[in-house]
Enzyme design. Structure first.
Site, PDB file in Angstrom:
ATOM      1  N   LYS A  67       0.855  -1.258   0.061  1.00 49.21           N
ATOM      2  CA  LYS A  67      -0.053   0.195  -0.044  1.00 49.21           C
ATOM      3  C   LYS A  67       0.710   1.239  -0.007  1.00 49.21           C
ATOM      4  CE  LYS A  67      -3.970  -1.898   2.161  1.00 49.21           C
ATOM      5  NZ  LYS A  67      -4.886  -1.778   3.467  1.00 49.21           N
ATOM      6  N   TYR A  88     -12.420  -2.127  -3.693  1.00 52.25           N
ATOM      7  CA  TYR A  88     -12.996  -2.030  -2.478  1.00 52.25           C
ATOM      8  C   TYR A  88     -14.607  -2.064  -2.578  1.00 52.25           C
ATOM      9  CZ  TYR A  88      -8.763  -1.885   0.068  1.00 52.25           C
ATOM     10  OH  TYR A  88      -7.251  -2.173   0.429  1.00 52.25           O
ATOM     11  N   ASN A  98      -2.023   0.169   7.083  1.00 50.63           N
ATOM     12  CA  ASN A  98      -1.459  -1.233   7.466  1.00 50.63           C
ATOM     13  C   ASN A  98      -1.038  -1.930   6.406  1.00 50.63           C
ATOM     14  OD1 ASN A  98      -3.665  -1.767   5.685  1.00 50.63           O
ATOM     15  ND2 ASN A  98      -4.964  -2.990   7.041  1.00 50.63           N
ATOM     16  N   HIS A 130      -2.177  -5.214   1.391  1.00 50.89           N
ATOM     17  CA  HIS A 130      -3.490  -5.795   0.936  1.00 50.89           C
ATOM     18  C   HIS A 130      -3.104  -7.395   0.474  1.00 50.89           C
ATOM     19  CE1 HIS A 130      -7.364  -6.699  -0.903  1.00 50.89           C
ATOM     20  NE2 HIS A 130      -6.817  -7.187  -1.932  1.00 50.89           N
ATOM     21  N   GLU A 145      -9.459  -9.565  -8.351  1.00 51.10           N
ATOM     22  CA  GLU A 145      -8.847  -8.635  -8.141  1.00 51.10           C
ATOM     23  C   GLU A 145      -7.335  -8.579  -9.272  1.00 51.10           C
ATOM     24  OE1 GLU A 145      -7.779  -8.960  -3.867  1.00 51.10           O
ATOM     25  OE2 GLU A 145      -9.722  -8.306  -3.402  1.00 51.10           O
TER      26      GLU A 145
HETATM   27  P1  IDP Z   1      -8.286  -6.598   5.209  1.00 53.59           P
HETATM   28  O1  IDP Z   1      -7.198  -5.702   4.531  1.00 53.59           O
HETATM   29  O2  IDP Z   1      -7.405  -7.012   6.543  1.00 53.59           O
HETATM   30  O3  IDP Z   1      -8.745  -7.663   4.383  1.00 53.59           O
HETATM   31  P2  IDP Z   1     -10.748  -5.484   5.287  1.00 53.59           P
HETATM   32  O4  IDP Z   1     -11.564  -5.403   6.418  1.00 53.59           O
HETATM   33  O5  IDP Z   1     -10.943  -5.905   3.923  1.00 53.59           O
HETATM   34  O6  IDP Z   1      -9.126  -5.945   5.902  1.00 53.59           O
HETATM   35  O7  IDP Z   1     -10.361  -3.837   5.123  1.00 53.59           O
HETATM   36  C1  IDP Z   1     -10.052  -3.299   3.908  1.00 53.59           C
HETATM   37  C2  IDP Z   1      -8.815  -2.153   4.508  1.00 53.59           C
HETATM   38  O8  IDP Z   1      -9.742  -1.087   4.855  1.00 53.59           O
HETATM   39  C3  IDP Z   1      -8.228  -2.474   5.359  1.00 53.59           C
HETATM   40  O9  IDP Z   1      -6.797  -3.148   5.212  1.00 53.59           O
HETATM   41  C4  IDP Z   1      -7.767  -1.184   6.296  1.00 53.59           C
HETATM   42  O10 IDP Z   1      -6.740  -0.277   5.268  1.00 53.59           O
HETATM   43  C5  IDP Z   1      -9.060  -0.603   6.134  1.00 53.59           C
HETATM   44  N1  IDP Z   1      -9.979  -0.636   7.341  1.00 53.59           N
HETATM   45  C6  IDP Z   1     -10.591  -1.711   7.608  1.00 53.59           C
HETATM   46  N2  IDP Z   1     -11.145  -1.353   8.926  1.00 53.59           N
HETATM   47  C7  IDP Z   1     -10.900  -0.214   9.154  1.00 53.59           C
HETATM   48  C8  IDP Z   1     -11.524   0.528  10.306  1.00 53.59           C
HETATM   49  O11 IDP Z   1     -12.194   0.008  11.229  1.00 53.59           O
HETATM   50  N3  IDP Z   1     -10.943   1.835  10.338  1.00 53.59           N
HETATM   51  C9  IDP Z   1      -9.977   2.516   9.414  1.00 53.59           C
HETATM   52  N4  IDP Z   1      -9.445   1.468   8.296  1.00 53.59           N
HETATM   53  C10 IDP Z   1     -10.080   0.342   8.193  1.00 53.59           C
HETATM   54 MG    MG Z   2     -10.082  -7.646   2.867  1.00 49.90          MG
END
Ligand code: IDP
Ligand code: MG
Length: 158
Positions: free
Chosen positions: A9, A49, A112, A115, A126
């Site tokens: 990312k 997304y 984080n 992805h 994807e």
């Molecule tokens: P993942 O990346 O572990 O699959 P997902 O639930 O699919 O997690 O969420 C996609 C992305 O959205 C996350 O990697 C993170 O960057 C962001 N995200 C998810 N939940 C939150 C939240 O509660 N606060 C802020 N960002 C979030």
């Molecule tokens: Mg996800």
């Protein structure tokens, strides 16, 4: 064999971690079948997304993912999707286990670093968004002879 899409990312790119993230997957035994460096457009972000549209964090997520370039890795291996998710760690950097990418390199919940596709259906969708079919390269990875048990796992004759 399974294929999955991994994205380093914008925060990972800006922090100079592309190589270290890719190394984690290579060391584990994943085969690189596609690589790309690009700036995600708002249109691509909304497709990628789509499942999160309407959630409270969605607008911030699209802003983040389009704010700077990303590196895309297409990786292949037996059980690649689950293995890569395990290497990535839990979604939130604050909670991810030490030893995982998110656990070792970050503390943020939204920034984080990485992805990874979370299912075969997501991986197919994807990979199609980020790579044209001819950008996914078929070749023999000589390391597979020692990464997998050829007889038990690669289906070769004893
Ligand atoms: P993942 O990346 O572990 O699959 P997902 O639930 O699919 O997690 O969420 C996609 C992305 O959205 C996350 O990697 C993170 O960057 C962001 N995200 C998810 N939940 C939150 C939240 O509660 N606060 C802020 N960002 C979030
Ligand atoms: Mg996800």
């Amino acid at each position: 064999m399974e294929r999955t899409l991994i994205l380093a990312k914008p925060d990972a790119v800006q922090r100079g971690l592309i190589g270290r993230l890719l190394t984690r997957f290579e060391e584990k035994g994943l085969k690189v079948v596609g690589l790309k460096f690009l700036r995600i457009t708002p249109e691509l972000a909304s497709k990628h997304y789509a499942d999160h549209a309407g959630k409270p964090f969605y607008d911030g997520l699209v802003r983040f993912m389009t704010s700077a370039p990303v590196a895309a890795f297409a990786l292949e291996g037996i059980g690649a999707i689950a293995i890569c998710r395990k290497l990535m760690g839990a979604t939130f950097g604050s909670k991810a286990e030490a030893g995982t990418i998110r656990g070792d390199f970050g503390v943020s919940n939204s920034f984080n670093l990485i992805h990874g596709s979370d299912s075969p259906e997501a991986a197919e969708k994807e990979l199609g968004l980020f790579f044209a079919p001819n950008e996914l390269v078929e070749y023999e990875h000589s390391g597979f002879r020692w990464i997998y048990d050829p007889v038990e796992e690669l289906g070769q004759e004893a």
